[in-house]
Design a protein around this motif. Structure first.
Motif, PDB file in Angstrom:
ATOM      1  N   PRO A 147      37.044 -50.455  39.031  1.00  0.00           N
ATOM      2  CA  PRO A 147      35.700 -50.036  39.435  1.00  0.00           C
ATOM      3  C   PRO A 147      34.753 -51.212  39.692  1.00  0.00           C
ATOM      4  CG  PRO A 147      35.946 -49.883  37.061  1.00  0.00           C
ATOM      5  CD  PRO A 147      37.305 -50.236  37.597  1.00  0.00           C
ATOM      6  N   VAL A 148      33.822 -50.978  40.600  1.00  0.00           N
ATOM      7  CA  VAL A 148      32.668 -51.870  40.745  1.00  0.00           C
ATOM      8  C   VAL A 148      31.620 -51.355  39.772  1.00  0.00           C
ATOM      9  CG1 VAL A 148      30.836 -52.661  42.279  1.00  0.00           C
ATOM     10  CG2 VAL A 148      33.171 -52.393  43.157  1.00  0.00           C
ATOM     11  N   VAL A 149      31.205 -52.218  38.843  1.00  0.00           N
ATOM     12  CA  VAL A 149      30.323 -51.823  37.744  1.00  0.00           C
ATOM     13  C   VAL A 149      28.949 -52.447  37.929  1.00  0.00           C
ATOM     14  CG1 VAL A 149      29.984 -51.890  35.237  1.00  0.00           C
ATOM     15  CG2 VAL A 149      32.297 -51.674  36.180  1.00  0.00           C
ATOM     16  N   VAL A 150      27.902 -51.652  37.717  1.00  0.00           N
ATOM     17  CA  VAL A 150      26.527 -52.167  37.697  1.00  0.00           C
ATOM     18  C   VAL A 150      25.945 -51.891  36.318  1.00  0.00           C
ATOM     19  CG1 VAL A 150      24.197 -51.927  38.624  1.00  0.00           C
ATOM     20  CG2 VAL A 150      26.166 -51.880  40.171  1.00  0.00           C
ATOM     21  N   ASP A 151      25.470 -52.937  35.678  1.00  0.00           N
ATOM     22  CA  ASP A 151      24.846 -52.833  34.353  1.00  0.00           C
ATOM     23  C   ASP A 151      23.347 -53.038  34.517  1.00  0.00           C
ATOM     24  OD1 ASP A 151      24.134 -52.890  31.706  1.00  0.00           O
ATOM     25  OD2 ASP A 151      25.602 -54.399  31.094  1.00  0.00           O
ATOM     26  N   LEU A 152      22.586 -51.948  34.534  1.00  0.00           N
ATOM     27  CA  LEU A 152      21.133 -52.009  34.721  1.00  0.00           C
ATOM     28  C   LEU A 152      20.463 -52.301  33.383  1.00  0.00           C
ATOM     29  CD1 LEU A 152      20.611 -48.911  37.061  1.00  0.00           C
ATOM     30  CD2 LEU A 152      20.648 -51.319  37.726  1.00  0.00           C
ATOM     31  N   GLY A 153      19.690 -53.390  33.316  1.00  0.00           N
ATOM     32  CA  GLY A 153      19.112 -53.811  32.051  1.00  0.00           C
ATOM     33  C   GLY A 153      20.190 -54.409  31.170  1.00  0.00           C
ATOM     34  N   SER A 154      20.967 -55.287  31.758  1.00  0.00           N
ATOM     35  CA  SER A 154      22.220 -55.751  31.160  1.00  0.00           C
ATOM     36  C   SER A 154      22.066 -56.672  29.966  1.00  0.00           C
ATOM     37  CB  SER A 154      23.018 -56.499  32.225  1.00  0.00           C
ATOM     38  OG  SER A 154      22.288 -57.649  32.655  1.00  0.00           O
ATOM     39  N   ALA A 155      20.877 -57.307  29.821  1.00  0.00           N
ATOM     40  CA  ALA A 155      20.746 -58.404  28.864  1.00  0.00           C
ATOM     41  C   ALA A 155      21.814 -59.449  29.211  1.00  0.00           C
ATOM     42  CB  ALA A 155      20.857 -57.902  27.433  1.00  0.00           C
ATOM     43  N   GLY A 156      22.547 -59.949  28.222  1.00  0.00           N
ATOM     44  CA  GLY A 156      23.556 -60.963  28.501  1.00  0.00           C
ATOM     45  C   GLY A 156      24.914 -60.399  28.830  1.00  0.00           C
ATOM     46  N   GLY A 157      24.978 -59.106  29.106  1.00  0.00           N
ATOM     47  CA  GLY A 157      26.250 -58.494  29.477  1.00  0.00           C
ATOM     48  C   GLY A 157      27.115 -58.107  28.296  1.00  0.00           C
ATOM     49  N   VAL A 158      26.473 -57.865  27.156  1.00  0.00           N
ATOM     50  CA  VAL A 158      27.225 -57.523  25.944  1.00  0.00           C
ATOM     51  C   VAL A 158      28.123 -56.311  26.157  1.00  0.00           C
ATOM     52  CG1 VAL A 158      26.980 -56.730  23.551  1.00  0.00           C
ATOM     53  CG2 VAL A 158      25.512 -58.559  24.403  1.00  0.00           C
ATOM     54  N   SER A 214       9.634 -58.119  29.342  1.00  0.00           N
ATOM     55  CA  SER A 214      10.492 -59.166  29.881  1.00  0.00           C
ATOM     56  C   SER A 214      10.274 -60.486  29.153  1.00  0.00           C
ATOM     57  CB  SER A 214      10.215 -59.341  31.381  1.00  0.00           C
ATOM     58  OG  SER A 214      10.902 -60.464  31.898  1.00  0.00           O
ATOM     59  N   ARG A 215       9.024 -60.846  28.926  1.00  0.00           N
ATOM     60  CA  ARG A 215       8.717 -62.091  28.216  1.00  0.00           C
ATOM     61  C   ARG A 215       9.261 -62.049  26.795  1.00  0.00           C
ATOM     62  NH1 ARG A 215       4.418 -65.927  28.249  1.00  0.00           N
ATOM     63  NH2 ARG A 215       4.318 -65.511  30.488  1.00  0.00           N
ATOM     64  N   TYR A 216       9.106 -60.917  26.139  1.00  0.00           N
ATOM     65  CA  TYR A 216       9.593 -60.797  24.756  1.00  0.00           C
ATOM     66  C   TYR A 216      11.109 -61.005  24.690  1.00  0.00           C
ATOM     67  CZ  TYR A 216      10.882 -58.752  20.282  1.00  0.00           C
ATOM     68  OH  TYR A 216      11.423 -58.560  19.035  1.00  0.00           O
ATOM     69  N   TYR A 217      11.839 -60.321  25.569  1.00  0.00           N
ATOM     70  CA  TYR A 217      13.294 -60.420  25.501  1.00  0.00           C
ATOM     71  C   TYR A 217      13.819 -61.755  26.031  1.00  0.00           C
ATOM     72  CZ  TYR A 217      13.984 -55.747  23.733  1.00  0.00           C
ATOM     73  OH  TYR A 217      13.989 -54.632  22.916  1.00  0.00           O
ATOM     74  N   SER A 218      13.092 -62.375  26.967  1.00  0.00           N
ATOM     75  CA  SER A 218      13.496 -63.716  27.401  1.00  0.00           C
ATOM     76  C   SER A 218      13.386 -64.714  26.256  1.00  0.00           C
ATOM     77  CB  SER A 218      12.634 -64.184  28.576  1.00  0.00           C
ATOM     78  OG  SER A 218      13.105 -63.657  29.795  1.00  0.00           O
ATOM     79  N   SER A 219      12.317 -64.581  25.471  1.00  0.00           N
ATOM     80  CA  SER A 219      12.095 -65.538  24.383  1.00  0.00           C
ATOM     81  C   SER A 219      13.025 -65.306  23.195  1.00  0.00           C
ATOM     82  CB  SER A 219      10.632 -65.476  23.917  1.00  0.00           C
ATOM     83  OG  SER A 219      10.330 -64.207  23.381  1.00  0.00           O
ATOM     84  N   THR A 220      13.585 -64.092  23.092  1.00  0.00           N
ATOM     85  CA  THR A 220      14.478 -63.787  21.964  1.00  0.00           C
ATOM     86  C   THR A 220      15.923 -63.590  22.429  1.00  0.00           C
ATOM     87  OG1 THR A 220      14.040 -61.396  22.158  1.00  0.00           O
ATOM     88  CG2 THR A 220      12.596 -62.660  20.707  1.00  0.00           C
ATOM     89  N   ALA A 221      16.216 -63.970  23.670  1.00  0.00           N
ATOM     90  CA  ALA A 221      17.504 -63.624  24.293  1.00  0.00           C
ATOM     91  C   ALA A 221      18.701 -64.069  23.474  1.00  0.00           C
ATOM     92  CB  ALA A 221      17.570 -64.212  25.707  1.00  0.00           C
ATOM     93  N   ARG A 222      18.704 -65.333  23.069  1.00  0.00           N
ATOM     94  CA  ARG A 222      19.894 -65.852  22.388  1.00  0.00           C
ATOM     95  C   ARG A 222      20.158 -65.087  21.095  1.00  0.00           C
ATOM     96  NH1 ARG A 222      20.648 -72.195  22.281  1.00  0.00           N
ATOM     97  NH2 ARG A 222      20.733 -71.669  24.496  1.00  0.00           N
TER      98      ARG A 222
END
Length: 503
Positions: A273-284, A236-244
């Motif tokens: 549909p109602v959609v759930v994106d698990l581990g979505s990141a920024g919703g790409v 989580s920390r890794y992907y938060s810091s590299t999110a952009r």
């Protein structure tokens, strides 16, 4: 007892209470008295709602299965403490003992060496045999990766000094508050046979320590919970810091384009549909469905990933774990989970969550890194250390928990296509791939048919429950910055640099 939650913020201390269960294997203890001590431990921990890990000598899994069942029945964890616990413990035994343990039971996820004596072969064998953690006496103040994705859990002390007479009961108990001030995380343990020599005083001492932990609102976890929480928090920390950069860069990848096409195709078959994106990141992958979806839920435990997503009447960004989304039961028509399952130590928990939130007949789409005979090294940043690769048989077995579907191979060439012609060639191979060829990714698309089953595991601990310091992250940040710089240096200059270095 869970003494912290998301509403009250992160705990400053996390502790694992543990017991080494040896009986008379390397001592003159009475096995019957040792069994009584285990029951007393279990009773105290039940009274104070304290999770604990019981590191049991492997032989006892065969010789006394009722003892193992008793521990598990009370909701506590069992792990291995070697197989024979030889009195002349030496490197000759290290790897063989681990192999013997794994043959006797597949239940334990962790291992503790006798007398905390181990070598690099110990770690290598544990990793190769699929263990999550290794707990030993260690001066580190937090969990850390010690070999590839194997998590080392540092133990501060046990009751050995009580046994040798170098410390009395009061001195032993007083260690605990001192350790809380100096170490954010540590293991604190006892032995069944040492306690059996003076059960009244030593069980009372154990109870005093448990009481202090409860009063100080310590986050108490088993060794497996600590290791899993560390892994998830690290990723989580890794992907938060590299999110952009990640959210921007992933859009250009061939596999992302193909995932998006498959997702769009499935969504268009559904009526709003109602959609759930698990581990979505920024919703790409899911946000492009806004024109046809009734609602889209983005779930990710990396705050930086969903932090820039604007929630509105159609989109809702929710911090959370993919195996514990906190969404209602049977609430969606389409579940997406891309580039996530490879980081989970327990992938079946994801299957259970998909079944729970999806309606019967709902569509689910999950991506898997493909096993291609040779694996990349498990080194570097946290995601690379723990990433798992799957065979088609493993994927189908996993999907059987949810409902039937089809498996699609994506990107049979490792290198990213550098032209429209190459991309078309990749697509052609996917439609008619040669025999014995393996893609870099698998996509499983299925329908939820199996009813929601009661969870057989404890509620997972949120990554925000403990304030990890990650003292080694400064070095990872330097490496990440260097990688980012390299991406913006023209390739001819990079090649020239390598040539000059070689000269």
């Amino acid at each position: 007892m869970r003494s912290t939650d998301d509403k009250h913020g992160s705990a400053s201390n996390m502790v694992t209470f543990y017991h080494d269960i040896e009986q008379d294997i390397d001592s003159e203890a009475d096995p019957g008295e040792c069994r009584k001590v285990v029951k007393e431990f279990l009773e105290l921990e039940k009274r104070y709602e304290v999770p604990a890990t019981y590191n049991v000598v492997g032989r006892l899994f065969q010789e006394q299965p009722d003892l193992i069942e008793c521990i598990l029945r009370e909701g506590q964890e069992v792990a291995f403490h070697s197989y024979n616990h030889q009195s002349d413990w030496q490197p000759l035994y290290y790897s063989d003992e681990i192999d013997l343990c794994r043959k006797v039971s597949s239940i334990p996820y962790g291992y503790r060496s006798p007398r905390s004596q181990w070598d690099r072969n110990t770690l290598k064998t544990l990793w190769e045999r699929g263990f999550l953690w290794n707990a030993e006496c260690d001066t580190h103040k937090e969990p850390y990766f010690i070999h590839n994705g194997l998590v080392r859990l540092p133990i501060a002390t046990d009751d050995w000094l009580l046994h040798t007479g170098d410390m009395d009961v009061d001195e032993w108990v007083k260690q605990f508050p001192v350790l809380l001030k100096s170490r954010p995380y540590f293991g604190f343990g006892s032995h069944d046979y040492i306690t059996s020599f003076a059960p009244k005083d030593r069980l009372k001492a154990w109870e005093r320590v448990l009481q202090m932990a409860v009063e100080d609102k310590v986050l108490m976890v088993t060794f497996s919970e600590a290791a899993d929480l560390f892994r998830r928090a690290k990723v989580s920390r890794y992907y938060s810091s590299t999110a952009r950069d990640w959210n921007r860069g992933t859009k250009t990848l061939y596999r992302t384009k193909r995932f998006s096409e498959l997702i769009r195709g499935e969504a268009e078959r559904l009526d709003q549909p109602v959609v759930v994106d698990l581990g979505s990141a920024g919703g790409v992958l899911s946000l492009p469905l806004q024109d046809i979806a009734k609602k889209i839920y983005l779930i990710d435990n990396a705050p930086g990933m969903v932090g820039e997503v604007s929630s509105n009447g159609r989109i809702r960004a929710c911090p959370g774990d993919v195996t514990e989304s906190n969404l209602p039961d049977r609430m969606c028509d389409f579940v997406i989970c891309a580039r996530i399952i490879e980081y989970l130590f327990w992938p079946d928990r994801l299957a259970d969550e998909i079944k729970r939130i999806g309606r019967i007949g709902a569509t689910y789409l999950v991506t898997f890194p493909a096993f291609r005979e040779t694996l990349p090294p498990h080194a570097g940043p946290a995601p690379d250390r723990i990433r798992r690769h799957f065979t088609p048989d493993e994927i189908r077995k996993w999907a059987d928990r949810i409902g039937p579907g089809r498996l699609i191979g994506i990107q049979y060439g490792v290198v990213e296509p550098d032209s429209p012609e190459t991309e078309e060639r990749y697509r052609a191979i996917e439609k008619d791939h040669p025999p014995n060829a393996y893609p870099t990714n698998w996509v499983y698309i299925g329908r939820i048919e199996n009813g929601h089953a009661t969870k057989r595991h404890k509620k997972i601990i949120s990554v925000s429950a403990f304030d990890f310091r990650f003292p080694g992250d400064r070095y990872e940040r330097i490496r990440m910055c260097m990688d980012l710089v390299k991406r913006h240096i023209p390739k001819p200059i990079l090649r020239l640099g390598k040539w000059v270095k070689g000269v």
